[in-house]
Enzyme design. Structure first.
Site, PDB file in Angstrom:
ATOM      1  N   GLN A  11      -8.165  -0.197  -9.477  1.00  0.00           N
ATOM      2  CA  GLN A  11      -9.075  -0.087  -8.327  1.00  0.00           C
ATOM      3  C   GLN A  11      -9.590   1.339  -8.276  1.00  0.00           C
ATOM      4  O   GLN A  11      -8.888   2.281  -8.663  1.00  0.00           O
ATOM      5  CB  GLN A  11      -8.319  -0.410  -7.037  1.00  0.00           C
TER       6      GLN A  11
ATOM      7  N   GLU B 237      -4.918   2.999  -8.468  1.00  0.00           N
ATOM      8  CA  GLU B 237      -6.211   3.579  -8.081  1.00  0.00           C
ATOM      9  C   GLU B 237      -6.502   4.810  -8.926  1.00  0.00           C
ATOM     10  O   GLU B 237      -5.649   5.691  -9.071  1.00  0.00           O
ATOM     11  CB  GLU B 237      -6.191   3.967  -6.592  1.00  0.00           C
TER      12      GLU B 237
ATOM     13  N   HIS C 289       0.828  -1.197   0.000  1.00  0.00           N
ATOM     14  CA  HIS C 289       0.000   0.000   0.000  1.00  0.00           C
ATOM     15  C   HIS C 289       0.870   1.258   0.000  1.00  0.00           C
ATOM     16  O   HIS C 289       1.603   1.514   0.952  1.00  0.00           O
ATOM     17  CB  HIS C 289      -0.871  -0.049   1.263  1.00  0.00           C
ATOM     18  N   ARG C 290       0.841   1.987  -1.094  1.00  0.00           N
ATOM     19  CA  ARG C 290       1.693   3.172  -1.307  1.00  0.00           C
ATOM     20  C   ARG C 290       3.178   2.789  -1.235  1.00  0.00           C
ATOM     21  O   ARG C 290       3.997   3.544  -0.740  1.00  0.00           O
ATOM     22  CB  ARG C 290       1.378   4.267  -0.288  1.00  0.00           C
TER      23      ARG C 290
ATOM     24  N   HIS D 261      -0.811  10.146  -2.789  1.00  0.00           N
ATOM     25  CA  HIS D 261      -2.126   9.745  -2.295  1.00  0.00           C
ATOM     26  C   HIS D 261      -3.082  10.920  -2.179  1.00  0.00           C
ATOM     27  O   HIS D 261      -4.183  10.905  -2.723  1.00  0.00           O
ATOM     28  CB  HIS D 261      -2.017   9.038  -0.935  1.00  0.00           C
TER      29      HIS D 261
ATOM     30  N   ASP E 280      -1.422   5.436  -6.071  1.00  0.00           N
ATOM     31  CA  ASP E 280      -2.495   6.432  -6.183  1.00  0.00           C
ATOM     32  C   ASP E 280      -1.978   7.494  -7.141  1.00  0.00           C
ATOM     33  O   ASP E 280      -0.831   7.932  -7.024  1.00  0.00           O
ATOM     34  CB  ASP E 280      -2.761   7.091  -4.827  1.00  0.00           C
TER      35      ASP E 280
ATOM     36  N   GLU F  99       1.074  -0.740  -4.907  1.00  0.00           N
ATOM     37  CA  GLU F  99      -0.136   0.059  -5.068  1.00  0.00           C
ATOM     38  C   GLU F  99       0.219   1.503  -5.396  1.00  0.00           C
ATOM     39  O   GLU F  99       1.167   2.070  -4.833  1.00  0.00           O
ATOM     40  CB  GLU F  99      -0.960   0.032  -3.776  1.00  0.00           C
TER      41      GLU F  99
HETATM   42  O1  G3P Z   1      -6.661   1.589  -2.507  1.00  0.00           O
HETATM   43  C1  G3P Z   1      -6.979   0.854  -1.382  1.00  0.00           C
HETATM   44  C2  G3P Z   1      -6.791   1.791  -0.294  1.00  0.00           C
HETATM   45  O2  G3P Z   1      -5.578   2.362  -0.542  1.00  0.00           O
HETATM   46  C3  G3P Z   1      -7.827   2.837  -0.276  1.00  0.00           C
HETATM   47  O3  G3P Z   1      -7.518   3.766   0.607  1.00  0.00           O
HETATM   48  O4  G3P Z   1      -7.109   6.124   0.903  1.00  0.00           O
HETATM   49  O5  G3P Z   1      -5.252   4.550   1.151  1.00  0.00           O
HETATM   50  O6  G3P Z   1      -6.140   5.036  -1.089  1.00  0.00           O
HETATM   51  P1  G3P Z   1      -6.446   4.912   0.370  1.00  0.00           P
HETATM   52 CA    CA Z   2      -5.114   3.715  -2.670  1.00  0.00          CA
END
Ligand code: G3P
Ligand code: CA
Length: 733
Positions: free
Chosen positions: A202, A170, A50-51, A92, A79, A77
């Site tokens: 996503q 995302e 995540h990130r 993000h 954003d 992941e």
């Molecule tokens: O993309 C899954 C999760 O990352 C969603 O929350 O705010 O961290 O992008 P966020």
């Molecule tokens: Ca995300």
């Protein structure tokens, strides 16, 4: 609707494949056919960094992606946002404020939105120093050199580091950055990333996903993200029907993942990737629910859980005496399980025992710990070696023989029936009372009812029965209770099949095995199918656990002197133990009630024949109960309380079978903890019941407090939130 080849549900379901197994474990862990929806529908649980590995390195920097790749994450992941001059960059937030020094460099440009800055301006920013200040334990000087990367830089970098690395991108709503989807798709195509296994898309935006659906190859997965707010109050079936039109899976906030949620997804062949799952305990909880991957800031933790064994469904302690206890755990794969028990929560001086978990018992493992001190709190720590995940808990031993100590216990039953699926809040309210022990009064599963673990009941195979117990152990509230006190578990009919008579029911031995595999149990109680046993808490309380199922005549047999529910041996044992008991309170744990008619007319399941509601019913087991009742009365055995659940309402009854104005024994009924709710019917009058309280239509449990100093016993019924609905003191005679 698209269906990716990646998600080959039918194959993995039929093989019952689970997350990565080590070769050693494979030798023991049979791959079995299971219908449970609470297992991954893919053959590998995806690790989504995540990130980047953002728990260790500043998020969305090349260093964070490098760390993710080093840690062997399956996906990085990303954003994405767009700069003023139309460049896609990895960040993000929609503003630059949190993760850069933009406020210092451009003090007059609040609110510092990404869309208001050119790439050249953004490239001036330091994207790492904020992290060093916030997380000094992970700080590194070189992070101050990190910049916000463009998508091109990310792809170039990742390609260089690992040609197999994949992206999990995302997108925002199309109106936030008009044209972003097209631009992104073109970009990925140009770079060779618009391919299955190279990218997953996503979004929280359905519109964005539907737009992507039009312009990407069919086999690239689309994942609909959900916050709790997005689906609050909506029917899950409708939510999933809609998402299934365009998405191959869902990415829910982790709090949304329950057995019901998993069933909605998996029965549609949709994968579930919850976010953001960071601790090993949280990961293990999600794995117990059968998720197919997770977003995490700590990819190394999930990578480990995919490889090494871990304690998969919490732990439990049970059947404590003044000197011993049984500890229980289950592992994710065949492993040696280490149990440590100590008076000290830092485990400086601990008793250590190791036992192998094997597939014959569904990888459950139990050890008996002996040599304990009476009336003492013990802490335990359990680990499946060589995994690093540890599960903690505590229990209290019983007072020594002849000792009198105040006691608080909770009791209840009925979990997972009539469409009720965990989590069950009552367990949390029970744990909050910090009871000395929990008496689980039967129907600990509903093997014969449909739930996500067994959508096509009744349970027939041992795997079905095991799946039911595992389903209930996905409940964080149950695990909280089991890890904070000890348990005595009794079985009733739904551990096998509705209203069964053990000797005549072919599923008895299968249900019995699963019951004894999943509850901590002394060998002397579980061997030879015996189950009945006495446990003493000093002189304060004797608990007589009955086995109302293994020896009974068929419910349809006409009642008479020769009809039995307990069997001759158990009946004589009960009478002898009651007579010999010096305890202030005698608690007889029966899985069926005395005068609340249960079962069917002409096939009564409890003691009562219920001829008050079905005149001239000649079944029930009243002749046998009359022997117990007369024995208690004639021997002037005082302070006897029968305790049960079973009927799905609460009922407190006192009995005067010879109608002489003296109460001879009581019956304490609570429940359900998590099953269909009923209403109290008329009582069968045979044994002279006087109802002190009866209430249905709510989830509840019972509390029994014994205060030997004041010679008083208190009975309470609490609802699932802990609110007291009934309370009454009874003198100890
Ligand atoms: O993309 C899954 C999760 O990352 C969603 O929350 O705010 O961290 O992008 P966020
Ligand atoms: Ca995300």
């Amino acid at each position: 609707m698209k269906k990716t080849e990646m998600i080959s549900l039918s194959l993995s379901l039929s093989l019952g494949l689970l997350a990565s197994y080590t070769p050693e474990a494979m030798a023991d862990d049979k791959q079995v056919k299971q219908q449970s929806m609470l297992q991954p529908i893919v053959d590998h649980v995806d690790v989504i960094a995540h990130r980047g590995a953002s728990g260790y390195v500043p998020e969305h920097t090349l260093a964070a992606y490098e760390k993710a790749i080093q840690m062997k994450a399956d996906y990085v992941e990303l954003d994405l946002h767009m700069t003023k001059d139309g460049e896609l960059i990895a960040i993000h937030d929609s503003t630059l404020a949190r993760t850069t020094n933009v406020e210092e460099l451009y003090p007059d440009r609040a609110p510092w939105s990404v869309k208001d800055f050119t790439l050249a301006e953004i490239k001036q920013l330091d994207a790492g120093s904020w992290f060093n200040k916030t997380y000094p334990e992970y700080a590194k000087k070189q992070y101050a050199e990190e910049k916000i990367p463009t998508l091109q830089e990310v792809i170039d970098f990742i390609k260089k580091k690992d040609k197999n690395a994949a992206l999990y991108i995302e997108t925002k709503a199309p109106d936030v950055y008009p044209g972003m989807e097209e631009k992104l798709v073109e970009f990925l195509k140009k770079n060779g990333y618009l391919k299955k296994d190279k990218v997953i898309f996503q979004s929280f935006s359905e519109a964005s996903l539907r737009k992507l659906q039009e312009i990407i190859p069919e086999d690239i997965p689309l994942i609909q993200l959900y916050t709790p707010k997005m689906i609050q109050g909506l029917n899950l079936d409708d939510v999933f029907n809609r998402a299934a039109e365009y998405a191959e899976g869902v990415g829910p906030d982790k709090s949304l993942v329950t057995p019901a949620f998993m069933q909605e997804a998996h029965e549609r062949h949709m994968i579930v990737h919850p976010y953001t799952v960071n601790t090993m305990d949280e990961m293990v909880e999600q794995l117990s629910l059968g998720v197919d991957g997770m977003f995490t800031n700590y990819p190394d933790r999930l990578v480990e859980l995919n490889k090494k064994p871990y304690i998969s469904h919490g732990a439990a302690s049970g059947e404590v005496t003044d000197t011993s206890a049984v500890l229980w755990a289950r592992t994710s794969q065949s492993a040696n399980v280490q149990f440590e028990v100590s008076e000290d929560s830092s485990f400086k001086k601990a008793i250590t025992k190791t036992e192998k978990a094997i597939s014959k018992h569904d990888l459950t493992v139990q050890v008996k710990i002996t040599g304990l001190k009476p009336n003492t709190i013990y802490y335990y720590r359990i680990q499946a070696l060589p995994g690093s995940h540890q599960v903690y808990g505590s229990f209290k031993t019983a007072p020594a023989e002849n000792e009198l100590k105040p006691l608080t216990i909770v009791w209840g039953g009925d979990t997972g029936g009539q469409g009720k699926i965990p989590p069950f809040k009552a367990f949390s309210a029970m744990a909050d009372l910090r009871p000395d022990f929990f008496l689980f009064s039967g129907d600990t599963i509903y093997a014969d009812n449909a739930t996500p673990a067994v959508p096509n009941p009744p349970s027939k195979t041992i795997e079905d029965f095991w799946a039911k117990y595992k389903e209930n152990r996905t409940d964080p509230y149950l695990r909280k209770l089991l890890q904070s006190t000890s348990i005595y578990a009794i079985w009733d009919d739904h551990e096998v099949i509705n209203d069964f008579s053990g000797p005549f029911e072919p599923l008895t031995s299968t249900g019995f095995q699963a019951f004894t595999d999943f509850w901590p149990m002394l060998k002397e109680r579980s061997s030879s199918g015996k189950l009945y046993h006495k446990f003493s808490w000093g002189d304060t309380l004797d608990l007589f656990i009955l086995n109302n199922r293994s020896y009974r005549d068929p419910n349809t047999k006409l009642d008479g002197q020769d009809k039995t529910m307990l069997g001759q041996e158990q009946l004589e044992w009960l009478k002898k133990e009651l007579l010999n008991s010096d305890a202030k309170v005698k608690l007889v744990a029966s899985s069926v009630p005395i005068s609340i008619p249960t079962g069917k007319p002409n096939a009564r399941d409890g003691w009562a024949n219920g001829d008050n509601i079905n005149p001239d019913d000649k079944t029930g087991y009243e002749h046998e109960f009359a022997k117990i009742s007369t024995f208690i009365r004639e021997n002037k055995i005082k302070n006897v309380n029968f305790v049960t659940a079973d009927v799905h309402f609460a009922d407190i009854i006192q009995y005067d079978p010879d109608h002489n104005g003296t109460v001879d024994y009581r019956e304490l009924v609570s429940g359900p903890i998590g099953a269909g709710m009923g209403q109290p019917p008329t009582l069968d009058p045979t044994f002279g019941p006087e109802r002190l309280y009866a209430e249905g239509g709510f989830f509840n449990f019972g509390v029994l407090k014994v205060d030997p100093g004041r010679k008083q016993m208190t009975v309470e019924i609490h609802d699932e939130n802990g609110k007291v609905h009934f309370q009454r003191d009874f003198p100890i005679e």
